[in-house]
Write a protein that holds these residues in place. Structure first.
Motif, PDB file in Angstrom:
ATOM      1  N   GLY A 179       0.801  -1.176  -0.154  1.00  0.00           N
ATOM      2  CA  GLY A 179      -0.094  -0.167   0.112  1.00  0.00           C
ATOM      3  C   GLY A 179       0.869   1.160   0.022  1.00  0.00           C
ATOM      4  N   CYS A 180       0.503   2.132   0.893  1.00  0.00           N
ATOM      5  CA  CYS A 180       1.497   3.382   1.043  1.00  0.00           C
ATOM      6  C   CYS A 180       2.846   3.049   1.977  1.00  0.00           C
ATOM      7  N   PHE A 181       2.725   1.968   2.518  1.00  0.00           N
ATOM      8  CA  PHE A 181       4.080   1.632   3.261  1.00  0.00           C
ATOM      9  C   PHE A 181       5.027   1.228   2.561  1.00  0.00           C
ATOM     10  N   LYS A 182       6.381   1.951   2.819  1.00  0.00           N
ATOM     11  CA  LYS A 182       7.603   1.631   2.261  1.00  0.00           C
ATOM     12  C   LYS A 182       8.635   1.507   3.413  1.00  0.00           C
ATOM     13  N   GLY A 183       9.529   0.401   3.455  1.00  0.00           N
ATOM     14  CA  GLY A 183      10.409   0.223   4.590  1.00  0.00           C
ATOM     15  C   GLY A 183      10.910  -1.035   4.771  1.00  0.00           C
ATOM     16  N   SER A 184      12.002  -1.235   5.770  1.00  0.00           N
ATOM     17  CA  SER A 184      12.543  -2.310   6.013  1.00  0.00           C
ATOM     18  C   SER A 184      11.660  -3.422   6.536  1.00  0.00           C
ATOM     19  N   LEU A 185      12.091  -4.659   6.724  1.00  0.00           N
ATOM     20  CA  LEU A 185      11.025  -5.691   7.214  1.00  0.00           C
ATOM     21  C   LEU A 185      10.855  -5.352   8.602  1.00  0.00           C
ATOM     22  N   ALA A 186      11.665  -4.862   9.341  1.00  0.00           N
ATOM     23  CA  ALA A 186      11.633  -4.800  10.901  1.00  0.00           C
ATOM     24  C   ALA A 186      10.561  -3.652  11.062  1.00  0.00           C
ATOM     25  N   GLU A 187      10.672  -2.481  10.082  1.00  0.00           N
ATOM     26  CA  GLU A 187       9.653  -1.444  10.127  1.00  0.00           C
ATOM     27  C   GLU A 187       8.355  -2.128   9.671  1.00  0.00           C
ATOM     28  N   PHE A 188       8.180  -2.905   8.858  1.00  0.00           N
ATOM     29  CA  PHE A 188       6.917  -3.479   8.532  1.00  0.00           C
ATOM     30  C   PHE A 188       6.198  -4.245   9.343  1.00  0.00           C
ATOM     31  N   GLU A 189       7.210  -5.097  10.141  1.00  0.00           N
ATOM     32  CA  GLU A 189       6.520  -5.954  11.400  1.00  0.00           C
ATOM     33  C   GLU A 189       6.290  -5.198  12.359  1.00  0.00           C
ATOM     34  N   ALA A 190       6.780  -4.091  12.635  1.00  0.00           N
ATOM     35  CA  ALA A 190       6.288  -3.110  13.819  1.00  0.00           C
ATOM     36  C   ALA A 190       4.805  -2.439  13.399  1.00  0.00           C
ATOM     37  N   LYS A 191       4.937  -1.992  12.102  1.00  0.00           N
ATOM     38  CA  LYS A 191       3.659  -1.310  11.565  1.00  0.00           C
ATOM     39  C   LYS A 191       2.308  -2.267  11.655  1.00  0.00           C
ATOM     40  N   VAL A 192       2.591  -3.541  11.125  1.00  0.00           N
ATOM     41  CA  VAL A 192       1.611  -4.633  11.210  1.00  0.00           C
ATOM     42  C   VAL A 192       1.109  -4.807  12.583  1.00  0.00           C
ATOM     43  N   LYS A 193       2.261  -4.977  13.554  1.00  0.00           N
ATOM     44  CA  LYS A 193       1.531  -5.143  14.956  1.00  0.00           C
ATOM     45  C   LYS A 193       0.944  -3.885  15.666  1.00  0.00           C
ATOM     46  N   GLU A 194       1.126  -2.725  15.199  1.00  0.00           N
ATOM     47  CA  GLU A 194       0.637  -1.825  15.515  1.00  0.00           C
ATOM     48  C   GLU A 194      -0.853  -1.225  15.094  1.00  0.00           C
ATOM     49  N   THR A 195      -0.851  -1.645  13.709  1.00  0.00           N
ATOM     50  CA  THR A 195      -2.138  -1.187  13.008  1.00  0.00           C
ATOM     51  C   THR A 195      -3.186  -2.264  13.133  1.00  0.00           C
ATOM     52  N   LYS A 203      -2.082 -11.635  11.602  1.00  0.00           N
ATOM     53  CA  LYS A 203      -2.003 -13.175  11.566  1.00  0.00           C
ATOM     54  C   LYS A 203      -1.193 -13.442  10.224  1.00  0.00           C
ATOM     55  N   ALA A 204      -2.101 -12.750   9.242  1.00  0.00           N
ATOM     56  CA  ALA A 204      -1.523 -13.034   7.720  1.00  0.00           C
ATOM     57  C   ALA A 204      -0.249 -12.477   7.671  1.00  0.00           C
ATOM     58  N   TYR A 205      -0.222 -10.984   7.957  1.00  0.00           N
ATOM     59  CA  TYR A 205       0.992 -10.453   7.460  1.00  0.00           C
ATOM     60  C   TYR A 205       2.270 -11.003   8.440  1.00  0.00           C
ATOM     61  N   LEU A 206       2.093 -11.660   9.700  1.00  0.00           N
ATOM     62  CA  LEU A 206       3.090 -12.102  10.377  1.00  0.00           C
ATOM     63  C   LEU A 206       3.613 -13.512   9.919  1.00  0.00           C
ATOM     64  N   ALA A 207       2.594 -14.160   9.452  1.00  0.00           N
ATOM     65  CA  ALA A 207       2.919 -15.515   8.504  1.00  0.00           C
ATOM     66  C   ALA A 207       3.789 -15.133   7.357  1.00  0.00           C
ATOM     67  N   MET A 208       3.280 -14.116   6.578  1.00  0.00           N
ATOM     68  CA  MET A 208       4.117 -13.738   5.442  1.00  0.00           C
ATOM     69  C   MET A 208       5.700 -13.236   5.811  1.00  0.00           C
ATOM     70  N   ILE A 209       5.637 -12.560   6.906  1.00  0.00           N
ATOM     71  CA  ILE A 209       7.247 -12.205   7.379  1.00  0.00           C
ATOM     72  C   ILE A 209       7.961 -13.107   7.764  1.00  0.00           C
ATOM     73  N   GLU A 210       7.411 -14.153   8.177  1.00  0.00           N
ATOM     74  CA  GLU A 210       7.998 -15.830   8.566  1.00  0.00           C
ATOM     75  C   GLU A 210       8.324 -16.276   7.287  1.00  0.00           C
ATOM     76  N   LEU A 211       7.574 -16.272   6.276  1.00  0.00           N
ATOM     77  CA  LEU A 211       8.126 -16.788   4.977  1.00  0.00           C
ATOM     78  C   LEU A 211       9.076 -16.181   4.460  1.00  0.00           C
ATOM     79  N   VAL A 212       9.093 -14.771   4.152  1.00  0.00           N
ATOM     80  CA  VAL A 212      10.165 -14.082   3.765  1.00  0.00           C
ATOM     81  C   VAL A 212      11.583 -14.265   4.672  1.00  0.00           C
ATOM     82  N   LYS A 213      11.458 -14.240   5.741  1.00  0.00           N
ATOM     83  CA  LYS A 213      12.813 -14.585   6.512  1.00  0.00           C
ATOM     84  C   LYS A 213      13.481 -16.005   6.101  1.00  0.00           C
ATOM     85  N   VAL A 214      12.320 -16.986   5.911  1.00  0.00           N
ATOM     86  CA  VAL A 214      12.865 -18.506   5.543  1.00  0.00           C
ATOM     87  C   VAL A 214      13.308 -18.377   3.956  1.00  0.00           C
ATOM     88  N   ARG A 215      12.473 -17.765   3.011  1.00  0.00           N
ATOM     89  CA  ARG A 215      13.119 -17.503   1.790  1.00  0.00           C
ATOM     90  C   ARG A 215      14.409 -16.786   1.446  1.00  0.00           C
TER      91      ARG A 215
END
Length: 195
Positions: A155-171, A179-191
């Motif tokens: 969307g309008c978010f641009k930033g690091s993976l850590a910043e994205f994770e913090a924004k997801v948890k806040e929003t 839950k969906a975004y956090l699962a995606m973040i784990e997939l990104v880390k594995v990939r």
């Protein structure tokens, strides 16, 4: 004089040389066209058929390539700053060394595309990943793996993976989107963990 035709064979644009700045080439048939170093800044190429076109070094800044067919196109070194590539088919396209800063790749088909060495606002690209139909807007999230790390455009978010994770948890605290975004973040880390 060069004529550009639409998919029905009707002439929609004529020009001398390769300066097509702001040209309206909506739905144009440019299959296999030689547009090496062409100036297509701001051109409307929405839905254009550019299958196998040679666009090496082309200036496509601010061009609208929404839904364009760019299968097997050679975009090596092309300037795609702020280009709209949303929904474009870039299957097996060569984007090595292309400038993708600000380009919208949401929903673009990047299967087999050569992206290594492309420039993004996050640094030089090593790999890219897209996750579609996720979040409150059911949109596409683009993950850039660069020499500088992992970055997200959502969307309008641009930033690091850590910043994205913090924004997801806040929003999205406690809801299904979190839950969906956090699962995606784990997939990104594995990939990208062993790259």
């Amino acid at each position: 004089m060069i004529e550009i035709k639409n998919k029905q064979g009707e002439v929609i644009y004529t020009y001398d040389g390769a300066d097509l700045r702001y040209a309206n080439l909506y739905g144009a048939n440019l299959r296999g066209a030689d547009l090496y170093d062409a100036i297509l800044r701001g051109a409307n190429l929405r839905g254009a058929d550019l299958y196998g076109a040679d666009l090496r070094g082309a200036d496509l800044r601010y061009a609208n390539l929404y839904g364009a067919n760019l299968i097997d196109a050679n975009l090596r070194g092309a300037n795609l700053i702020d280009a709209n590539l949303r929904g474009a088919d870039l299957t097996d396209a060569n984007l090595r060394g292309a400038d993708l800063r600000g380009a919208d790749l949401s929903g673009a088909n990047l299967r087999g595309a050569i992206l290594y060495g492309a420039n993004t606002e996050f640094g030089t690209l090593r790999d890219i990943m897209q996750v579609s139909n996720i979040g409150s807007r059911s949109d596409t999230t683009v993950v850039y793996y660069t020499e500088q790390g992992i970055f997200i455009k959502c969307g309008c978010f641009k930033g690091s993976l850590a910043e994205f994770e913090a924004k997801v948890k806040e929003t999205h605290k406690g809801n299904d989107h979190e839950k969906a975004y956090l699962a995606m973040i784990e997939l990104v880390k594995v990939r990208f963990q062993n790259k």
